[in-house]
Design an enzyme around this catalytic site. Sequence first.
Site, PDB file in Angstrom:
ATOM      1  CE  LYS A 180      -4.142   1.638  -0.174  1.00 38.22           C
ATOM      2  NZ  LYS A 180      -4.982   1.349  -1.336  1.00 38.22           N
ATOM      3  CB  SER A 200      -8.009   1.506  -3.204  1.00 38.82           C
ATOM      4  OG  SER A 200      -7.681   1.560  -1.827  1.00 38.82           O
TER       5      SER A 200
END
Length: 619
Positions: free
Chosen positions: A205, A410
């Site tokens: 991430k 996401s």
Amino acid sequence: MADVKQRNGFLGFIRVLWRGINITRQAILNLIFFGLLLIIILAAARRPLPLQDKTVLVIEPRGQIVEQYSIDPAQRVLARLSGERMQQVQLRDLLTVLRHAAGDPRISAVLLDTSDLQTGTWTFATLRQLGHAIEQFRASGKPVIAWASGYDQGQYYLAMHANRVLLDPQGGVLFTGLDSYQPYFKGLLDKLGVDVHLFRVGQFKSAAEPFLLNGPSPAAQEADGYWLGGLWNQWLDAVAKARKLSPAQVKSDVDNLPAGVAAAGGDLAKMALDEHFVDALATRAQLIRELRAYAAPGQDGHGFRAVSFGDYLARVQRERRIDDNRPEIAVVVAEGDIISGPQKPGTIGGAETARLIRQAREDKDVKAIVLRVNSPGGAVYPAELIRREVQLTRAAGKPVVASMGNVAASGGYWISMDADQIVAEPDTITGSIGIFGLYFNIPQTLAKIGIHTGGVTTTPWAGAFDMTRPLDPQVGAAIQQIIDKGYLDFVGGVAKARGKSFDAINAIAQGRVWTGRQAYERGLVDKLGGIDTAIALAAQDARLGKDYQVRYVEPRIKPFDRFLMSLGDSALASIALDHGITVPRWLAAFAPRAAGPLQLLQSARPGKVNVYAYCFCGP
């Protein structure tokens, strides 16, 4: 007396000035009124010319291809009435026109000019779907001729689906490969004394790395290299198939660009012809001569008989059946960053998009919903509002199919995960299952200019999020626990929706980005295809057979905006333009322009921890 005369003189000047302003205002309003009146008179005197046989449909997309306009109706109408082409075109309109033209005996061919089309790495899914629509049009036996002043690799990705690909002799075909670069701000933030606190879960991430590092981390380079390499290999395979070349040959031509330029003596057009990326070189005059084989001469005896994309779309929309009682499949578009609060098209407001899904669910005529997602994500809470409505819709017995566009990563995956089925193009950018929180504070920044803070509190935590104070480590630990819990919710939700174990999803989550094909191979996507595939699956799940209609459910348009749109798309506008009557371009320039910059961080409130499910992998 002198004072009275001065006051009277000043008041007299004001009266004269006001009278002049009022006369000017009335003159401008009269000009606008009589201009519109002239258009109406012309419309009454002359009906729109019927579309004739042997007409070429000219498609010249300018600017970006979008799921829905982010340009307001007034600007769209002013652009049309001023003779300007808009900087946006809707994907659905392009698909509708190509589908309709395939069965229209009056349309003999399509000219595709991509010279002004804006493309990029993150538009390949859209271009692939349009390419499929072009191939379906060709299956009707009518040719598609592509021509441009030059092709970049995105424009070419669309043009290569034509029967013939032509290039202006002064143009070129330039393929450079794909890249993923972004600016890093740590050095600047350090100089300013801004402290950045990142709370995240997921090895890959990397969305917040630009605020913490001076370059990508090894994990980010590994992940980006994998999905970007997969996307590039798909591009090579598609070009090779369309041009009847081998992927190795196409790759070699791209990798050895300098050698190819040298061999062609610096002539990019000749290089494109030698490497078989185009079929011929043609000036616009030569292009017109070629099109005369498929079209009747123009009205003046020169050129060729043609209809523009905008005019043909308006005709198609006017010819649609109004009284249609067939069951509906509703399409709800979620395009842009996901942000709290009301948002205009081009940005996703969680509550607004949730309301549209709820509206479709409560409509008795709607039997299924397609959620069309083109988003890199955004704030977690508004994304969760949308996901809940998808879940409630399924519980109400109406199927929901998520259709992923260019990017659905996401938060874009978050709002998709509870759909009955997820459809993505091989070129879709998706995954990035992870969340992060960012907190900025500036005590060092203030200290640089001699400002310090001090005071008292009633509890250890009062003022904990005052950005002028350092972040307490215990508060930081608590925030990380909240982010950890959010990640568990995300991965757990995906695992439940996909019928897999938490560990199986966690292994492919970690904030890692995948192409649509890679996601399909890992079970994050059910089927590869575009929005037509998603609509067909929704109809199948709702047991509608082939007897249904598709309707886009969008925010209610204000009455005046609706009037403007009907005016711009009407026969009146076409007649006026045929007569050379246009709105001055300087007036069109006053229309508001759509905001292009990234709005995610602009929505962050100072002194507050901002939690995101976002992927900096969008345009």
